[in-house]
Design an enzyme around this catalytic site. Structure first.
Site, PDB file in Angstrom:
ATOM      1  CB  CYS A  30      -0.915   0.087   1.308  1.00 35.96           C
ATOM      2  SG  CYS A  30      -1.930   1.637   1.576  1.00 35.96           S
ATOM      3  CB  SER A  67      -0.723   0.421   6.394  1.00 38.29           C
ATOM      4  OG  SER A  67      -1.618   1.227   7.382  1.00 38.29           O
ATOM      5  CB  CYS A  68      -4.864  -0.273   1.985  1.00 35.62           C
ATOM      6  SG  CYS A  68      -5.516   1.586   2.323  1.00 35.62           S
TER       7      CYS A  68
END
Lengths: 107, 203
Positions: free
Chosen positions: B107, B111-112
């Site tokens: 990501c 921080s997906c």
């Protein structure tokens, strides 16, 4: 830097406040106070210039949550800072080993 | 006496701890969050949800071609059918490694990450170095993880977003014919499902 050498703690949270600020954000999203896409945009901006994925990451997370709450008119910097000082006062007034309650700030 | 309530072992909160408590106090007083719900969220992500979930999905995909087809067509529904659904797993895509293609997930924005199947991301996934370099020089990043892919294997990098999360389905190792799903799942690490490792080869 070798990426795979970064220490891998078992828990995703190194300190209790990291877990709480994470959970507060998820709870606010779940209650419909902001969309996760909006959160990701603000958080992504705060992550620019961070140095690591640990402490720095969570400080950026906390700053992003404060910005979301400020934008929504829920909190403001001065109010949060004043309340944080009261929590600090409560901690100083609480005997070691006992739970810290905000009421202790006035003792 | 400088302070009425001095203690030898004085409590002092880390500034971030005090700041977070202040935020929670504000949100609780306004009735916007329930502290018990906050506790439950922490318990879920600190203890309950983790890459074992994703490993079960991978093991089933290896063992059940119909499930693998479903996973390829509609990962969100296929994964939810195993009981792994919810936050940050609403829109999932499974990306399958082959002899000629290796998938890597990052990501770049933040921080997906697919929480229902992998839990919360490891520190390195959130690091600026990984987020920047995974796209620019994925092969160099993979080498740092000890993964040396042959030149003829293409690397495809998937950039996660708040709307789409990816789960890498590594290739099933040879020599695992007839293995139980639990035994297969033990070969699947978190890194293998992000793409910085392969499934473990049985010794």
């Amino acid at each position: 830097m070798n990426l795979s050498d970064v220490p891998q703690p078992d828990s995703p949270f190194a300190e209790p406040w990291q877990a709480r600020v994470f959970a507060l954000t998820v709870a606010m999203n779940e209650a419909g106070h902001f969309a996760w896409t909006d959160w990701a945009a603000v958080f992504g901006r705060h992550l620019q210039g961070t140095r690591d994925g640990a402490g720095d990451y969570w400080r950026a997370w906390a700053a992003a949550l404060e910005e979301m709450l400020t934008q929504a008119g829920i909190a403001d910097d001065a109010g949060v800072a004043a309340l944080a000082e009261r929590w600090q006062a409560a901690a100083h007034a609480t005997p070691h080993g006992q739970p810290i309650n905000l009421e202790n700030a006035d003792r | 006496m400088p302070h009425d309530h001095h203690h030898d072992h004085d409590n002092h909160l880390d500034p971030m701890e005090a700041r977070t408590r202040a935020l929670e106090t504000i949100l609780t007083r306004k009735g916007l969050v329930d502290p018990a719900a906050v506790d439950a969220i922490i318990e879920t992500y600190a203890e309950k949800v983790g890459p074992r979930n994703g490993a079960q999905v991978v093991a089933r995909a290896w063992d059940d071609p119909a499930f693998a087809d479903w996973l390829a067509r509609d990962a969100t529904a296929a994964i939810a059918s195993m009981g792994f659904s919810g936050r940050q797993g609403e829109h999932m895509q499974a990306v399958f490694n082959t002899e000629s293609l290796h998938n890597l997930v990052v990501c770049t924005l933040c921080s997906c990450y697919p929480w229902p199947v992998l839990g919360l991301p490891p520190v390195w996934y959130k690091s600026p170095a990984y987020r920047a370099r995974a796209v620019l020089e994925p092969r160099a990043v993979l080498r740092e993880f000890g993964l040396h892919l042959p030149e003829e294997v293409a690397v495809r990098v998937w950039d996660s977003t708040a709307e789409m999360r990816y789960l890498v389905i590594p290739q099933r190792p040879a020599g695992t014919e007839g293995w139980s799903r639990d035994a297969l799942a033990d070969l699947v690490s978190r890194e293998a499902m992000i793409g910085t490792a392969l499934a473990r080869v049985p010794s």
